[in-house]
Design an enzyme around this catalytic site. Sequence first.
Site, PDB file in Angstrom:
ATOM      1  N   GLU A 244       0.892  -1.166   0.000  1.00  6.51           N
ATOM      2  CA  GLU A 244       0.000   0.000   0.000  1.00  6.51           C
ATOM      3  C   GLU A 244       0.922   1.206   0.000  1.00  6.51           C
ATOM      4  O   GLU A 244       1.504   1.565   1.026  1.00  6.51           O
ATOM      5  CB  GLU A 244      -0.899  -0.013   1.254  1.00  6.51           C
ATOM      6  CG  GLU A 244      -1.791  -1.241   1.385  1.00  6.51           C
ATOM      7  CD  GLU A 244      -2.903  -1.284   0.344  1.00  6.51           C
ATOM      8  OE1 GLU A 244      -3.220  -0.236  -0.242  1.00  6.51           O
ATOM      9  OE2 GLU A 244      -3.446  -2.375   0.098  1.00  6.51           O
TER      10      GLU A 244
ATOM     11  N   CYS B 235      -1.880   9.381   2.475  1.00  2.00           N
ATOM     12  CA  CYS B 235      -1.571   8.783   1.177  1.00  2.00           C
ATOM     13  C   CYS B 235      -2.597   9.191   0.132  1.00  2.00           C
ATOM     14  O   CYS B 235      -2.285   9.262  -1.049  1.00  2.00           O
ATOM     15  CB  CYS B 235      -1.497   7.273   1.304  1.00  2.00           C
ATOM     16  SG  CYS B 235      -2.946   6.568   2.070  1.00  2.00           S
TER      17      CYS B 235
HETATM   18  P1  NAD Z   1       8.602   4.589   4.578  1.00  2.00           P
HETATM   19  O1  NAD Z   1       8.615   3.765   3.346  1.00  2.00           O
HETATM   20  O2  NAD Z   1       9.737   5.494   4.834  1.00  2.00           O
HETATM   21  O3  NAD Z   1       8.489   3.668   5.881  1.00  2.00           O
HETATM   22  C1  NAD Z   1       7.491   2.682   6.008  1.00  2.00           C
HETATM   23  C2  NAD Z   1       8.021   1.561   6.893  1.00  2.00           C
HETATM   24  O4  NAD Z   1       9.154   0.963   6.264  1.00  2.00           O
HETATM   25  C3  NAD Z   1       8.486   2.030   8.263  1.00  2.00           C
HETATM   26  O5  NAD Z   1       8.123   1.066   9.210  1.00  2.00           O
HETATM   27  C4  NAD Z   1       9.983   2.159   8.112  1.00  2.00           C
HETATM   28  O6  NAD Z   1      10.651   1.936   9.332  1.00  2.00           O
HETATM   29  C5  NAD Z   1      10.313   1.058   7.112  1.00  2.00           C
HETATM   30  N1  NAD Z   1      11.454   1.399   6.247  1.00  2.00           N
HETATM   31  C6  NAD Z   1      11.878   2.629   5.878  1.00  2.00           C
HETATM   32  N2  NAD Z   1      12.934   2.530   5.042  1.00  2.00           N
HETATM   33  C7  NAD Z   1      13.190   1.222   4.879  1.00  2.00           C
HETATM   34  C8  NAD Z   1      14.147   0.478   4.117  1.00  2.00           C
HETATM   35  N3  NAD Z   1      15.053   1.076   3.374  1.00  2.00           N
HETATM   36  N4  NAD Z   1      14.084  -0.858   4.169  1.00  2.00           N
HETATM   37  C9  NAD Z   1      13.145  -1.492   4.910  1.00  2.00           C
HETATM   38  N5  NAD Z   1      12.219  -0.841   5.655  1.00  2.00           N
HETATM   39  C10 NAD Z   1      12.239   0.492   5.646  1.00  2.00           C
HETATM   40  O7  NAD Z   1       7.207   5.372   4.563  1.00  2.00           O
HETATM   41  P2  NAD Z   1       6.716   6.450   5.625  1.00  2.00           P
HETATM   42  O8  NAD Z   1       7.522   7.687   5.386  1.00  2.00           O
HETATM   43  O9  NAD Z   1       6.666   5.858   6.975  1.00  2.00           O
HETATM   44  O10 NAD Z   1       5.203   6.689   5.178  1.00  2.00           O
HETATM   45  C11 NAD Z   1       4.834   7.596   4.228  1.00  2.00           C
HETATM   46  C12 NAD Z   1       4.590   6.915   2.890  1.00  2.00           C
HETATM   47  O11 NAD Z   1       3.630   5.896   3.056  1.00  2.00           O
HETATM   48  C13 NAD Z   1       3.999   7.862   1.866  1.00  2.00           C
HETATM   49  O12 NAD Z   1       4.585   7.598   0.618  1.00  2.00           O
HETATM   50  C14 NAD Z   1       2.540   7.494   1.860  1.00  2.00           C
HETATM   51  O13 NAD Z   1       1.852   7.815   0.682  1.00  2.00           O
HETATM   52  C15 NAD Z   1       2.588   6.020   2.094  1.00  2.00           C
HETATM   53  N6  NAD Z   1       1.317   5.551   2.633  1.00  2.00           N
HETATM   54  C16 NAD Z   1       0.513   4.766   1.858  1.00  2.00           C
HETATM   55  C17 NAD Z   1      -0.738   4.371   2.334  1.00  2.00           C
HETATM   56  C18 NAD Z   1      -1.664   3.513   1.516  1.00  2.00           C
HETATM   57  O14 NAD Z   1      -2.604   2.995   2.083  1.00  2.00           O
HETATM   58  N7  NAD Z   1      -1.470   3.367   0.209  1.00  2.00           N
HETATM   59  C19 NAD Z   1      -1.135   4.751   3.606  1.00  2.00           C
HETATM   60  C20 NAD Z   1      -0.279   5.551   4.359  1.00  2.00           C
HETATM   61  C21 NAD Z   1       0.949   5.938   3.873  1.00  2.00           C
END
Ligand code: NAD
Length: 508
Positions: A233, A267
């Site tokens: 997602e 998002c």
């Molecule tokens: P992110 O990808 O930075 O982090 C998400 C998760 O992944 C966190 O738990 C983080 O610790 C982990 N993570 C971060 N970098 C990583 C890596 N290199 N390897 C493995 N794990 C890693 O995202 P965020 O900044 O926490 O959230 C914002 C993003 O999420 C935005 O792009 C938003 O649009 C998206 N989002 C999507 C939905 C949806 O339902 N489609 C809902 C909410 C947020």
Amino acid sequence: MEVLHAVNPVTGEVIEELRRNNPEEVSTAVINSRRSFENWSTLSVEIRVKYLKAIRSNIMSNLDEYALIISKDTGKVLTESLMSDILPTLDFIRYYEKNTEKFLKSKKRNTPLSFQGGKSFITYQPLGVIGIIAPWNFPFQLSMIPVITALAAGNTVVIKPSNETPTIGALIERIIIESGLPEGVVQVVQGGREVVSALIDAKPNKIFFTGSVATGRKIMEQASKHLIPVELELGGKDPMIVLEDANIDRAVEGALYGAFANSGQVCVSVERLYLQENIAEEFIRKLTERVKQLNIGSGKNNDIGAMTTSDQIEHVKNQINAAVKMGAKLITPLKIENNFIHPVVLSNVNHQMEIMTEETFGPVLPIMTFDRIEEALRLANDSDYGLNASIWTKDTARGEKIATKLVTGNVMLNDVLRNVGNPDLPYGGYKDSGVGKYHGPEGLYSFSRETSVMVNKGKSNREANWFPYSTKKYEGLTELLKTLNEDKSLLRKGGALLKIAKKLKEID
Ligand code: NAD
């Protein structure tokens, strides 16, 4: 001990230090989860649902406290913690309490005539251990809803909340313990990418990830090495299309809420606004007036809270400055105070600018105009993303037709964001916005092993197409094939089919 710092974005204070898990602890959690699965997966749906109810009642008994915990770690205003994090979680728990039994019942499927007398159906069994990785923007609901759905389907869970909001991980742990769930059924592991990597390498049966496109790609790549199915997602760049016959005052309020709720860190935020030319002037005038009335702060009377992370503030600032350099006009100024960004409205933008093509994830609304709907659709679809969209018109029949032309997972007419909260509607994105769907019955199925079953009563010793083959059998089967493919009703070809069946039996 390695720690994670939970920081309150409003004050900049460290509110709590939480223990970071090491990779060995993560793989032990998955082993324990597999052990707990042995018992949890055998419980009846009725008993599983009782545990969900206990979770709901725990949340209900601590509403104000939990809302405050969420607000302190994210910087969002209290009303949004209550309405966008806690309320949807409760709605989804109630939905799965009511519907899990029905959704997980075996589903009958048709059995074609050539499989005489057989019956076909699908059964749903839990997958096993689900690894859930959550983001920081709605850290409670985007953790709890997949957890609840996975549990309802009979799975056990290891969840890794965002390292930006680690107190939410501690909160989930507390809710699970206080609600009396059996040990090991839901385990929280805390940390960053090294914890995610260890979680994938511990080979859970599925990874459910919510977060950015860049991280989603990495997770899919690592999971592919073990052939673990992933659901992603991811981000969005959602368009809002306002047609000339729209209720302008409602559309203005919708744009305001859609673009600036949760400081735009949603998002499904409205990230691109396309206005039909002849209403643009009035719309922008009204919108600008309303933007000026928004209250920035952290109290119950404030509308726009703090940005959750300083990285995100930098990203928003850079995108706006780059757009302005390329000719964009700031209708409201870029003003940043501590971790608060005042809502920004921009015009004179185009699809050469990142602000119209890459996710912003901040309180920013760039506006373009269009003459004909075809142009608006072309612009809306000119995106790597396909998460949510909205169309604004009083002619809802026309709006529904237009909606089918948008390449998107979700769409609303005359409304924003709220469709994600409808528990019965499957939710997920296309293109870079993700892979897979959850919510609704689809949510339960995405956490289930679907087995297709076909039953033969087994009365005859062999079937017509089994060995031995012969020229006569070949001719009989050809006749059967031709009759089956005649464009006649079953009633009209029934006699012929019976005759062929009899002939094939004699050949045998
Ligand atoms: P992110 O990808 O930075 O982090 C998400 C998760 O992944 C966190 O738990 C983080 O610790 C982990 N993570 C971060 N970098 C990583 C890596 N290199 N390897 C493995 N794990 C890693 O995202 P965020 O900044 O926490 O959230 C914002 C993003 O999420 C935005 O792009 C938003 O649009 C998206 N989002 C999507 C939905 C949806 O339902 N489609 C809902 C909410 C947020």
